[in-house]
Design a protein around this motif. Structure first.
Motif, mmCIF file in Angstrom:
data_model
loop_
_atom_site.group_PDB
_atom_site.id
_atom_site.type_symbol
_atom_site.label_atom_id
_atom_site.label_comp_id
_atom_site.label_asym_id
_atom_site.label_seq_id
_atom_site.Cartn_x
_atom_site.Cartn_y
_atom_site.Cartn_z
ATOM 1 N N TYR A 60 -10.162 8.032 12.037
ATOM 2 C CA TYR A 60 -9.279 9.190 12.010
ATOM 3 C C TYR A 60 -8.550 9.199 10.668
ATOM 4 O O TYR A 60 -8.060 8.165 10.208
ATOM 5 N N TYR A 61 -8.471 10.340 10.015
ATOM 6 C CA TYR A 61 -8.002 10.436 8.633
ATOM 7 C C TYR A 61 -6.633 9.786 8.396
ATOM 8 O O TYR A 61 -6.405 9.138 7.376
ATOM 9 N N ALA A 62 -5.701 9.926 9.323
ATOM 10 C CA ALA A 62 -4.356 9.370 9.129
ATOM 11 C C ALA A 62 -4.346 7.845 9.162
ATOM 12 O O ALA A 62 -3.428 7.218 8.623
ATOM 13 N N ASN A 63 -5.352 7.247 9.762
ATOM 14 C CA ASN A 63 -5.382 5.781 9.836
ATOM 15 C C ASN A 63 -5.625 5.126 8.488
ATOM 16 O O ASN A 63 -5.254 3.969 8.288
ATOM 17 N N TYR A 64 -6.210 5.842 7.544
ATOM 18 C CA TYR A 64 -6.344 5.289 6.194
ATOM 19 C C TYR A 64 -4.961 5.006 5.601
ATOM 20 O O TYR A 64 -4.781 4.032 4.873
ATOM 21 N N LEU A 65 -3.996 5.868 5.921
ATOM 22 C CA LEU A 65 -2.635 5.640 5.436
ATOM 23 C C LEU A 65 -2.049 4.365 6.042
ATOM 24 O O LEU A 65 -1.329 3.625 5.367
ATOM 25 N N ALA A 87 -4.334 11.730 -1.892
ATOM 26 C CA ALA A 87 -5.463 11.022 -1.295
ATOM 27 C C ALA A 87 -6.752 11.830 -1.363
ATOM 28 O O ALA A 87 -6.731 13.062 -1.276
ATOM 29 N N ASP A 88 -7.850 11.088 -1.499
ATOM 30 C CA ASP A 88 -9.181 11.674 -1.466
ATOM 31 C C ASP A 88 -10.018 10.916 -0.445
ATOM 32 O O ASP A 88 -10.042 9.685 -0.445
ATOM 33 N N ALA A 141 -9.578 6.939 -1.512
ATOM 34 C CA ALA A 141 -8.751 6.508 -2.641
ATOM 35 C C ALA A 141 -7.439 7.277 -2.611
ATOM 36 O O ALA A 141 -7.413 8.462 -2.254
ATOM 37 N N ALA A 142 -6.373 6.585 -2.974
ATOM 38 C CA ALA A 142 -5.065 7.230 -2.998
ATOM 39 C C ALA A 142 -4.258 6.720 -4.177
ATOM 40 O O ALA A 142 -4.357 5.550 -4.557
ATOM 41 N N GLN A 143 -3.471 7.621 -4.738
ATOM 42 C CA GLN A 143 -2.459 7.223 -5.699
ATOM 43 C C GLN A 143 -1.136 7.331 -4.950
ATOM 44 O O GLN A 143 -0.809 8.385 -4.388
ATOM 45 N N VAL A 144 -0.405 6.222 -4.911
ATOM 46 C CA VAL A 144 0.802 6.133 -4.101
ATOM 47 C C VAL A 144 1.992 5.804 -5.004
ATOM 48 O O VAL A 144 1.933 4.847 -5.783
ATOM 49 N N THR A 145 3.038 6.606 -4.893
ATOM 50 C CA THR A 145 4.267 6.346 -5.629
ATOM 51 C C THR A 145 5.277 5.721 -4.672
ATOM 52 O O THR A 145 5.622 6.317 -3.647
#
Length: 129
Positions: free
Chosen positions: A21-26, A62-63, A103-107
């Motif tokens: 599920y997409y939110a689980n990557y977070l 995120a991608d 892949a994500a860029q996180v600040t």
């Protein structure tokens, strides 16, 4: 320096199609950041208690490239892109067998418990230079 963190995909991580599920990557990248900080020797509970500093996510870009599936073994890679006095910008990638799925860029920002900006703790600055 790249930090790696293993993630195993459980049934609870997936949707009816058996894909993550997409939110689980977070959640996966959050766990990886927590272990990254711990591996630097930083106890975030003590940091909060003694210095009054906590970390907050200010931005995520995120991608999603390829879906992960039930029972996959994944690796989350975390790298520092930029660091200022109160902010760290990270690149985090979720990979399966070397192939990037997400892949994500996180600040990340340092803040006081009341939500005001704070300087990154010295132990973090030392470990990232």
């Amino acid at each position: 320096m790249t930090h790696t963190f293993p993630v195993h995909v459980y049934y609870e991580d997936t949707d009816l199609a058996g894909i993550v599920y997409y939110a689980n990557y977070l959640k996966f990248i959050e766990r990886a950041r927590t272990e990254w900080v711990r591996d630097m020797g930083v106890d975030q509970g003590i940091l909060k208690e003694e210095d009054g500093v906590v970390f907050a996510v200010r931005r995520v870009e995120a991608d999603y490239f390829i879906p992960a599936k039930f029972d996959d073994d994944l690796i989350v890679e975390t790298r520092v892109d930029t660091m200022t006095g109160a902010r760290i910008i990270l690149t985090q990638e979720v990979k399966r067998a070397g192939e990037t799925l997400f892949a994500a860029q996180v600040t990340i920002v340092a803040i006081t418990e009341s939500g005001h900006p704070a300087r990154l703790p010295a132990i973090i600055r030392r470990n990232l230079h």
